[in-house]
Each structure stands twice: as C-alpha cells, then as structure tokens.
Design an enzyme around this catalytic site. Sequence first.
Site, PDB file in Angstrom:
ATOM      1  CB  CYS A  31      -0.858   0.009   1.247  1.00 51.15           C
ATOM      2  SG  CYS A  31      -1.814  -1.485   1.444  1.00 51.15           S
ATOM      3  NE  ARG A  56       4.909   1.587  -1.536  1.00 50.62           N
ATOM      4  CZ  ARG A  56       5.785   1.527  -0.553  1.00 50.62           C
ATOM      5  NH1 ARG A  56       6.901   2.196  -0.634  1.00 50.62           N
ATOM      6  NH2 ARG A  56       5.539   0.804   0.504  1.00 50.62           N
ATOM      7  CD1 TRP A 104      -0.439  -5.481  -3.838  1.00 46.61           C
ATOM      8  CD2 TRP A 104      -0.410  -6.469  -1.839  1.00 46.61           C
ATOM      9  NE1 TRP A 104       0.014  -6.758  -4.008  1.00 46.61           N
ATOM     10  CE2 TRP A 104       0.038  -7.391  -2.807  1.00 46.61           C
ATOM     11  CE3 TRP A 104      -0.485  -6.882  -0.502  1.00 46.61           C
ATOM     12  CZ2 TRP A 104       0.416  -8.688  -2.486  1.00 46.61           C
ATOM     13  CZ3 TRP A 104      -0.106  -8.174  -0.174  1.00 46.61           C
ATOM     14  CH2 TRP A 104       0.343  -9.068  -1.166  1.00 46.61           C
ATOM     15  CG  ASN A 150       0.869   2.055   3.695  1.00 44.00           C
ATOM     16  OD1 ASN A 150      -0.227   2.135   3.156  1.00 44.00           O
ATOM     17  ND2 ASN A 150       1.966   2.599   3.203  1.00 44.00           N
ATOM     18  N   GLY A 151       0.131  -1.477   6.392  1.00 44.04           N
ATOM     19  CA  GLY A 151       0.526  -2.425   7.436  1.00 44.04           C
ATOM     20  C   GLY A 151      -0.626  -3.356   7.769  1.00 44.04           C
ATOM     21  CD  GLU A 174      16.270 -13.201  -9.584  1.00 45.97           C
ATOM     22  OE1 GLU A 174      15.810 -13.710  -8.544  1.00 45.97           O
ATOM     23  OE2 GLU A 174      15.930 -12.083 -10.007  1.00 45.97           O
ATOM     24  CE  LYS A 187      13.038 -11.163 -11.708  1.00 47.71           C
ATOM     25  NZ  LYS A 187      13.589 -10.499 -10.557  1.00 47.71           N
ATOM     26  CD  GLU A 243       9.310 -11.263  -9.835  1.00 48.24           C
ATOM     27  OE1 GLU A 243       9.091 -10.355  -9.046  1.00 48.24           O
ATOM     28  OE2 GLU A 243      10.426 -11.440 -10.380  1.00 48.24           O
ATOM     29  CG  HIS A 281      17.176 -37.511  -6.148  1.00 50.22           C
ATOM     30  ND1 HIS A 281      17.588 -38.724  -5.641  1.00 50.22           N
ATOM     31  CD2 HIS A 281      18.284 -36.917  -6.633  1.00 50.22           C
ATOM     32  CE1 HIS A 281      18.892 -38.840  -5.792  1.00 50.22           C
ATOM     33  NE2 HIS A 281      19.343 -37.753  -6.400  1.00 50.22           N
ATOM     34  CE  LYS A 283      11.389  -2.290  -7.156  1.00 49.30           C
ATOM     35  NZ  LYS A 283      12.025  -3.422  -7.844  1.00 49.30           N
TER      36      LYS A 283
HETATM   37  C1  F6R Z   1      11.496 -10.166  -7.461  1.00 52.71           C
HETATM   38  C2  F6R Z   1      11.563  -9.166  -6.420  1.00 52.71           C
HETATM   39  C3  F6R Z   1      11.325  -9.592  -5.023  1.00 52.71           C
HETATM   40  C4  F6R Z   1      12.273  -8.867  -4.064  1.00 52.71           C
HETATM   41  C5  F6R Z   1      11.886  -9.179  -2.618  1.00 52.71           C
HETATM   42  C6  F6R Z   1      12.806  -8.511  -1.627  1.00 52.71           C
HETATM   43  O1  F6R Z   1      11.713  -9.605  -8.730  1.00 52.71           O
HETATM   44  O2  F6R Z   1      11.787  -8.007  -6.674  1.00 52.71           O
HETATM   45  O3  F6R Z   1      11.425 -10.972  -4.872  1.00 52.71           O
HETATM   46  O4  F6R Z   1      13.580  -9.252  -4.331  1.00 52.71           O
HETATM   47  O5  F6R Z   1      10.574  -8.762  -2.383  1.00 52.71           O
HETATM   48  O6  F6R Z   1      12.737  -7.127  -1.751  1.00 52.71           O
HETATM   49  P1  F6R Z   1      13.848  -6.205  -1.129  1.00 52.71           P
HETATM   50  O7  F6R Z   1      15.117  -6.471  -1.859  1.00 52.71           O
HETATM   51  O8  F6R Z   1      13.341  -4.808  -1.344  1.00 52.71           O
HETATM   52  O9  F6R Z   1      13.962  -6.546   0.325  1.00 52.71           O
END
Ligand code: F6R
Length: 603
Positions: A2, A27, A72, A98-99, A479, A483, A486, A502, A598
């Site tokens: 949020c 975000r 959110w 927020n929270g 990773e 990606k 996502e 396995h 974000k």
């Molecule tokens: C994936 C992504 C998330 C962040 C994770 C941690 O593309 O961006 O998996 O890596 O939410 O976020 P930070 O680095 O801000 O603690």
Amino acid sequence: MCGIMGYAGDKEAADIIIDGLENLEYRGYDSAGLAVNDNGDIKTAKTVGSPSGLRPTASGIKGRVGIGHTRWATHGAASLENAHPHASVSGMFSVVHNGIIENYEELRSGLEAQGVVFRSETDTEVIAHLLEKHYKGDLKGAVREVLPLLSGSYALGILCEDYPDVIVCAKLSSPLFAGTVGECGYLASDVSVLSGRCTRIYRLNDGEIGFLKAGSFKVFDSDGCRLRKTEIKIRSLSMDADRAGYRHYMLKEIYEQPAAVRRTLAGIISGEHRIKPGFLKMSDREIKGINKVRFVACGSAYHVGLVGAYVTERLFKRSSEACIASEFRYMHPCMDESTLVVIISQSGETADTLAAMRLAQSEGVKVVSIVNVESSTIAMESDKLIMTRADREIAVATTKAYSAQLAAVYALVIYLAERSGELDKREAARLLRGLMEIPDKQERILSSGFDYSSVTDRLISSGYVCFIGRGLDYCSALEASLKLKEVSYIRCEAYAAGELKHGTISLVDKNSLIIALGCCSGLRAKTLANVKETQARGAGVIYITGGDDDDAYENVIRIPRCEDIFYPLLEIIPMQLSAYHTALKLGREIDKPRNLAKSVTVE
Ligand code: F6R
C-alpha cells in the site's frame, strides 16, 4: 504494497494527492481512495484499479488538506468498500493505513459489541472507530490513547473534522515521511514521492505522533512531549523516473545493469583493485573470529544470498547459508558472537528482512546490511552498511538492483576472505579485477542482438518449464524461474540439476522445456549429463553456457567467459530478457505484474 500520500497547503489537495498516488503505483495496488477535509466536512472518493480512476469523482472535491491511499489487498478483496480511507461511524475521522493490525478481530468484536456497524472487511476500519470512541475534543489525546491498543504494523494518516487544517500521522514498523516546502506540507509512505516536492524531509520514527499543517510539521513522543526532528538528506536515489525511450521500466533497468554494477563497485573498490580503506571498519580479529555467515533476505535478494553462501564457503572458507527472512525470524536461529548476518534488501523496508535484522541485532551478533535505498529503515538502523548504487528501481521485478546486490556480495566475501588470510592479496586483487570487468561483459550480452523470439515461443508453447543448474548456476536458475513467473505468469520451477531424478523428472515429457544453465566450468559436464536425461524423455532444451561444448543443442545462448564465481552476473541477463520478451508477447503488465508489490512492508 500500500501507499500513503497526504497534502496540507494552500492548493486544492485532491489533484496533488492523486499525482502522488500515481507516483506510488509502482509499489503495486488494486484500489485507491482519498479524503479531503473541506473546512470540517470530510469528503471521500474511491476507485478499484489505478489511482487515476479517482480523477473523475475527485474533481468535484474541494479542500486543501487531504489524505490518499493505494491499497494492496490483505484483509478483504479489492473493492470500493475495502478501499481506504475508512471513516468512523459519524464521519468525524478518516484514516489511511499501511501495514496490518494483527489484533483487529478482537478490536472489531469489541466495537461491534458496542453497536458499531462495520462497512468493510479491512483491519484498518477499527482504527477510525476507536479514534471516534476515544475522542473527547482532544485529537492528540485520542491518538495517544488508541495507538497502544493496536498491535502489528502501521503507517497512518488521519483526518479529523474538528481539525480541518491538520493531518495526524503515526507509525510502527512501516515507513512514513513528512516534508515541507513554503506553505505546503506533504505526507508519504515512500520518500521518493517527497524528494522532488519538498525542501525539508523528515522520517517519522516508531511511537512518534506527527501533526502536519500547511508548511509546518510538529512531532510528539508517545507521552505527548514535543520532539525536535532533524531533516534527513536524500542522496542515493535518483528521481529520474523516465523510461528514456524504453517501452518498459523493466527493459530499461535490465540495460542499466552494467552501470549499476559499476557504480556499486566504484563505492567499494579502488582503481588498484583493492577494497577501499575504511570499508565496513571491521578489525582483522573480528573477521578471523567469524565462524558462520548467514545471508538473510527475501525473493530475489534471497537468491543473491544463496550466491553469497556458495562463494563464502569457497573463498572465506566458513560455513555459510542463505535464509529466507520470513523463516529465519521464527526458526529460533542459533547465533553467537562468531556469527555474521548479512541482510540484503533493495528497498530496505521489507518487513520480514527488517525483523530478521532486528532479531540478529538484539542477539548481539555482527550484522552487515546491503541496501539500495539510503533513507530506508534497514539502512538507518544498520551499523555496518554497504550501499548498492542501482539508483531507483521502478519495475516491480528486480533486475538492476539484483545485479548490484550480487556485486556487493562478491566484494564483501572477497574482503572477508582476504582480511582473514584465507585469500592472498594477489588472488584477491585478481578476483576484484575480474569483478570489475563484469560490466563490460554484461554490455556485450546486452548489445549482442540475440533474437529471443524462438526462446519465447518455446516458453509459451511448453507444458512444463524447468530451469536447472548446479552450484552457482542453480542460484541463477532460481532467479530465472522467479523472473519468468513474475512477469509472464508462466508456471515454471527451478531445480538443482542433480536433484531432478529424485522425483521431479516424472514431469518431463515431450511437452517439457528444460532451460539448462551450464556456465560454471567445473560442473558443466555434470549438468549436461542431466540435460541428456531430460532429452531422452523428449524434452526440448535451451542451453546457456560460457563454454564451447554445446553444438548438440538447438537453442544455445552463449555468454562471455569469466571467472566461474561471477557467472551469476552474466547468465541472468539472457534469462531476464527471455522473461521480458515472453511477457511482452503475452501482453502482460510487465512493470506492475498482478498481485505483486515493489516493497513488501507487511509480513
Ligand atoms: C522479485 C523481487 C522480489 C524482491 C523481494 C525482496 O523480482 O523483486 O522478490 O527481491 O521482495 O525485496 P527487497 O530487496 O526490497 O527486500
């Protein structure tokens, strides 16, 4: 997650708030709303979807003091009823939050027993009702009485009809900033929103209560005593939120990786391939006394931690592991003065990572944080801080911050290995030179003109997609898989190549696509043997390699050779581009994928 935006000044508030909420869109959001205090009459507008949807209704809302929110969804679906702000029964109070209020069910039952009828499913609504119950004409008094009743996390913006020129704000474990310029005051949950708008910016601390008015910001402690706040300086964030001709921020940020890595390394390594004096200020004795290194982070940053753990074992020769922060904080981790905890976070606000850091600090262990946002809570609360210099990352899916984190982790481990005597000076300098050559190699990949269309076609048409690799290639596989899911929403997974047989190999058939990362030279032959096992079952293969031993594969992506340990910084780039182009072909909302935020500021 949020976002909060507030304004108190001499201009119409609604437009300013919507502009701010649009800046917070990156975000993640699924509904938005605002409330404006028009001389004692609070008017509200809400929308499901982007904050820009507020413009038609908000155009009729006049008033110079207001609060806004992008939501959110956590408690209750994305709907007009659940969108913030939430009002008290009489409408005297309006609240954005927020929270998560963890004890909201108990608070809600108590209020319902007193006859309060709730209009939403949110945890936030209890706050508005509690304020009204405790209000006897003294706004500060009511806020001071209500805050101790709330457990969980919050950043709050509050309007009260009796105080038409004020926004009250308070926080606990969720960031909140206020700023002033001339006759205007702003409130925001993300400091980047204030930096272009305000000349003075203040960070609210847990337990403080702020009163924001046109051009003034007064802060009190929980006992009601006035505090003198010092402004914060924002240096590390470039506010350039321009796509610079790129179709999406994600693509722009993928291309910014060489610059992000160069800037990060330039802050740590001198031109002579030495770690700069004063880096981390740890004594040799302290470093030699480290017996275990734990990298703690979430999501992509956790994958960086996995790389850190592999490299720590190899160079620093200490037992090491990567821990998911949301697990670490509740696993009763064994730590003592010989443990080093490395916290990794782009935003510096991730709730679980922050909690893990505080846990480690409370146990007196050494903590080093690697953070991209200098004004973030993790950065502010860190004693030993390494800044990544990726600049502001807008796309929800991280790319350039990920690479910058990797660069910082490599430099940290080489530093620890050299200072402990595990790595001699010449070898350390050789590795640092190799690390500093990586951005040029990243540029070669980015400018290679590789056509991703056959890769994207295969990804879209396959029934099962699995990324495999061994060692550091496996970290990159994790990773790469994250990606792809996502941004394209394609179901896929990542496996340590040797683990496939396995169990998971039962999924492999002629509709499967195996993306094999085979860059690390010592393990390439073994990964290729695992690839053959999947081919024998009809799977298609895309092979990413730093070697030349791969002519048998229809789809080969070659990357420049480098020191084995640094391949994660190279092999991830074609994976990011494959994910991007696949999402583009599927028409996904690449910069703001569904359900994602974000910065994950709730646990
Ligand atoms: C994936 C992504 C998330 C962040 C994770 C941690 O593309 O961006 O998996 O890596 O939410 O976020 P930070 O680095 O801000 O603690």
